[in-house]
Design a protein around this motif. Sequence first.
Motif, PDB file in Angstrom:
ATOM      1  N   VAL A  50       2.709   0.885 -15.170  1.00 50.99           N
ATOM      2  CA  VAL A  50       1.363   1.433 -15.100  1.00 50.99           C
ATOM      3  C   VAL A  50       1.038   1.381 -13.615  1.00 50.99           C
ATOM      4  O   VAL A  50       0.886   0.299 -13.034  1.00 50.99           O
ATOM      5  CB  VAL A  50       0.377   0.612 -15.944  1.00 50.99           C
ATOM      6  N   ALA A  51       1.017   2.561 -13.010  1.00 54.19           N
ATOM      7  CA  ALA A  51       0.950   2.684 -11.556  1.00 54.19           C
ATOM      8  C   ALA A  51      -0.423   3.203 -11.140  1.00 54.19           C
ATOM      9  O   ALA A  51      -0.824   4.293 -11.549  1.00 54.19           O
ATOM     10  CB  ALA A  51       2.053   3.627 -11.072  1.00 54.19           C
ATOM     11  N   LEU A  52      -1.118   2.409 -10.329  1.00 55.89           N
ATOM     12  CA  LEU A  52      -2.456   2.766  -9.871  1.00 55.89           C
ATOM     13  C   LEU A  52      -2.419   3.166  -8.404  1.00 55.89           C
ATOM     14  O   LEU A  52      -1.855   2.452  -7.567  1.00 55.89           O
ATOM     15  CB  LEU A  52      -3.410   1.579 -10.047  1.00 55.89           C
ATOM     16  N   THR A  53      -3.066   4.287  -8.101  1.00 51.50           N
ATOM     17  CA  THR A  53      -3.179   4.743  -6.718  1.00 51.50           C
ATOM     18  C   THR A  53      -4.188   3.866  -5.976  1.00 51.50           C
ATOM     19  O   THR A  53      -4.882   3.044  -6.573  1.00 51.50           O
ATOM     20  CB  THR A  53      -3.647   6.207  -6.661  1.00 51.50           C
ATOM     21  N   GLU A  54      -4.290   4.073  -4.673  1.00 47.81           N
ATOM     22  CA  GLU A  54      -5.266   3.333  -3.861  1.00 47.81           C
ATOM     23  C   GLU A  54      -6.688   3.498  -4.391  1.00 47.81           C
ATOM     24  O   GLU A  54      -7.494   2.585  -4.286  1.00 47.81           O
ATOM     25  CB  GLU A  54      -5.216   3.812  -2.409  1.00 47.81           C
ATOM     26  N   ASP A  55      -6.985   4.681  -4.972  1.00 43.54           N
ATOM     27  CA  ASP A  55      -8.331   4.911  -5.501  1.00 43.54           C
ATOM     28  C   ASP A  55      -8.415   4.649  -7.004  1.00 43.54           C
ATOM     29  O   ASP A  55      -9.293   5.168  -7.689  1.00 43.54           O
ATOM     30  CB  ASP A  55      -8.849   6.298  -5.131  1.00 43.54           C
ATOM     31  N   CYS A 124       8.097  -3.973 -18.066  1.00 45.72           N
ATOM     32  CA  CYS A 124       6.919  -3.183 -17.717  1.00 45.72           C
ATOM     33  C   CYS A 124       6.153  -3.876 -16.595  1.00 45.72           C
ATOM     34  O   CYS A 124       5.892  -5.079 -16.660  1.00 45.72           O
ATOM     35  CB  CYS A 124       6.017  -2.971 -18.930  1.00 45.72           C
ATOM     36  N   TYR A 125       5.795  -3.079 -15.612  1.00 47.55           N
ATOM     37  CA  TYR A 125       5.115  -3.575 -14.424  1.00 47.55           C
ATOM     38  C   TYR A 125       3.729  -2.965 -14.305  1.00 47.55           C
ATOM     39  O   TYR A 125       3.470  -1.867 -14.809  1.00 47.55           O
ATOM     40  CB  TYR A 125       5.922  -3.217 -13.164  1.00 47.55           C
ATOM     41  N   LEU A 126       2.873  -3.674 -13.589  1.00 49.15           N
ATOM     42  CA  LEU A 126       1.607  -3.131 -13.115  1.00 49.15           C
ATOM     43  C   LEU A 126       1.775  -2.976 -11.613  1.00 49.15           C
ATOM     44  O   LEU A 126       2.034  -3.956 -10.910  1.00 49.15           O
ATOM     45  CB  LEU A 126       0.449  -4.081 -13.450  1.00 49.15           C
ATOM     46  N   ALA A 127       1.684  -1.745 -11.147  1.00 48.35           N
ATOM     47  CA  ALA A 127       1.844  -1.437  -9.723  1.00 48.35           C
ATOM     48  C   ALA A 127       0.490  -0.972  -9.195  1.00 48.35           C
ATOM     49  O   ALA A 127      -0.160  -0.121  -9.795  1.00 48.35           O
ATOM     50  CB  ALA A 127       2.910  -0.369  -9.523  1.00 48.35           C
ATOM     51  N   LYS A 128       0.074  -1.532  -8.059  1.00 48.64           N
ATOM     52  CA  LYS A 128      -1.234  -1.194  -7.483  1.00 48.64           C
ATOM     53  C   LYS A 128      -1.080  -0.742  -6.042  1.00 48.64           C
ATOM     54  O   LYS A 128      -0.107  -1.076  -5.372  1.00 48.64           O
ATOM     55  CB  LYS A 128      -2.157  -2.418  -7.519  1.00 48.64           C
ATOM     56  N   GLY A 129      -2.080   0.003  -5.582  1.00 52.27           N
ATOM     57  CA  GLY A 129      -2.126   0.415  -4.180  1.00 52.27           C
ATOM     58  C   GLY A 129      -1.195   1.553  -3.839  1.00 52.27           C
ATOM     59  O   GLY A 129      -0.742   1.660  -2.698  1.00 52.27           O
ATOM     60  N   GLY A 130      -0.925   2.431  -4.780  1.00 53.39           N
ATOM     61  CA  GLY A 130       0.030   3.515  -4.555  1.00 53.39           C
ATOM     62  C   GLY A 130      -0.408   4.501  -3.490  1.00 53.39           C
ATOM     63  O   GLY A 130      -1.553   4.950  -3.466  1.00 53.39           O
ATOM     64  N   LYS A 131       0.542   4.812  -2.589  1.00 52.08           N
ATOM     65  CA  LYS A 131       0.323   5.804  -1.527  1.00 52.08           C
ATOM     66  C   LYS A 131       1.425   6.846  -1.623  1.00 52.08           C
ATOM     67  O   LYS A 131       2.612   6.492  -1.689  1.00 52.08           O
ATOM     68  CB  LYS A 131       0.400   5.148  -0.146  1.00 52.08           C
ATOM     69  N   LYS A 132       1.046   8.108  -1.589  1.00 49.15           N
ATOM     70  CA  LYS A 132       2.051   9.185  -1.625  1.00 49.15           C
ATOM     71  C   LYS A 132       2.732   9.246  -0.250  1.00 49.15           C
ATOM     72  O   LYS A 132       2.068   9.419   0.763  1.00 49.15           O
ATOM     73  CB  LYS A 132       1.393  10.518  -1.964  1.00 49.15           C
ATOM     74  N   VAL A 133       4.060   9.080  -0.256  1.00 52.73           N
ATOM     75  CA  VAL A 133       4.799   9.050   1.010  1.00 52.73           C
ATOM     76  C   VAL A 133       5.881  10.122   1.084  1.00 52.73           C
ATOM     77  O   VAL A 133       6.462  10.346   2.137  1.00 52.73           O
ATOM     78  CB  VAL A 133       5.435   7.654   1.265  1.00 52.73           C
ATOM     79  N   GLN A 134       6.181  10.780  -0.051  1.00 55.78           N
ATOM     80  CA  GLN A 134       7.223  11.808  -0.047  1.00 55.78           C
ATOM     81  C   GLN A 134       7.055  12.675  -1.292  1.00 55.78           C
ATOM     82  O   GLN A 134       6.273  12.376  -2.182  1.00 55.78           O
ATOM     83  CB  GLN A 134       8.616  11.182  -0.031  1.00 55.78           C
ATOM     84  N   GLU A 135       7.833  13.750  -1.327  1.00 60.18           N
ATOM     85  CA  GLU A 135       7.884  14.583  -2.526  1.00 60.18           C
ATOM     86  C   GLU A 135       8.813  13.920  -3.536  1.00 60.18           C
ATOM     87  O   GLU A 135       9.572  13.014  -3.206  1.00 60.18           O
ATOM     88  CB  GLU A 135       8.379  15.991  -2.169  1.00 60.18           C
TER      89      GLU A 135
END
Length: 182
Positions: A50-55, A124-135
């Motif tokens: 479950v991946a959360l972006t910075e916002d 299963c992981y909880l990922a936070k602070g996702g930043k788009k860095v590539q395609e």
Amino acid sequence: MTELNWKTCSSTYIHKGPWATLRSDKCEMPDGRIVEQYYVLEYPNWANAVALTEDNKVIMVRQYRHAANIVSLEIPGGVIEDGEDPEAGMLRELLEETGYEFDNIELISTIYANPSTANNKTYCYLAKGGKKVQEQSLDEHEELIVEEYTIAEVKQLLADNKIAQALHCTGLFYALMKLDEL
């Protein structure tokens, strides 16, 4: 306490493939009864997040799943490579499938898809602070669309039965608990 574990007397491989292997085990039950053929599917271990972006948006992927003949809305994830640490595999999958990197990742559950017939685990992981860095950098037969949802939208998708992958529903449940969203 009653002994429940079976003893594997022998194993015979019926099919060995890159994504699934089928074997037949001859087993002895604790009371001495013999099970002549117990079929086991061997899969590699999997990881999803479950991946959360910075916002604080939840990253989901939409892709076709041939066995069920559906287009499935899922959390990102995939196979952990041989010798790969599950967390490293998850970070790799997130980058390949979504183009996002994460600065905070935490294991929230380890589950089995179907322990009666398959031997693999899903981390299963909880990922936070996702930043788009590539395609995206997808595998040969992988086509998926990256989508973002608010936590409230994900809860509604679950309530409306719009997420069909059981392992991903489970991961979302654990993440929503961890985030105090249930």
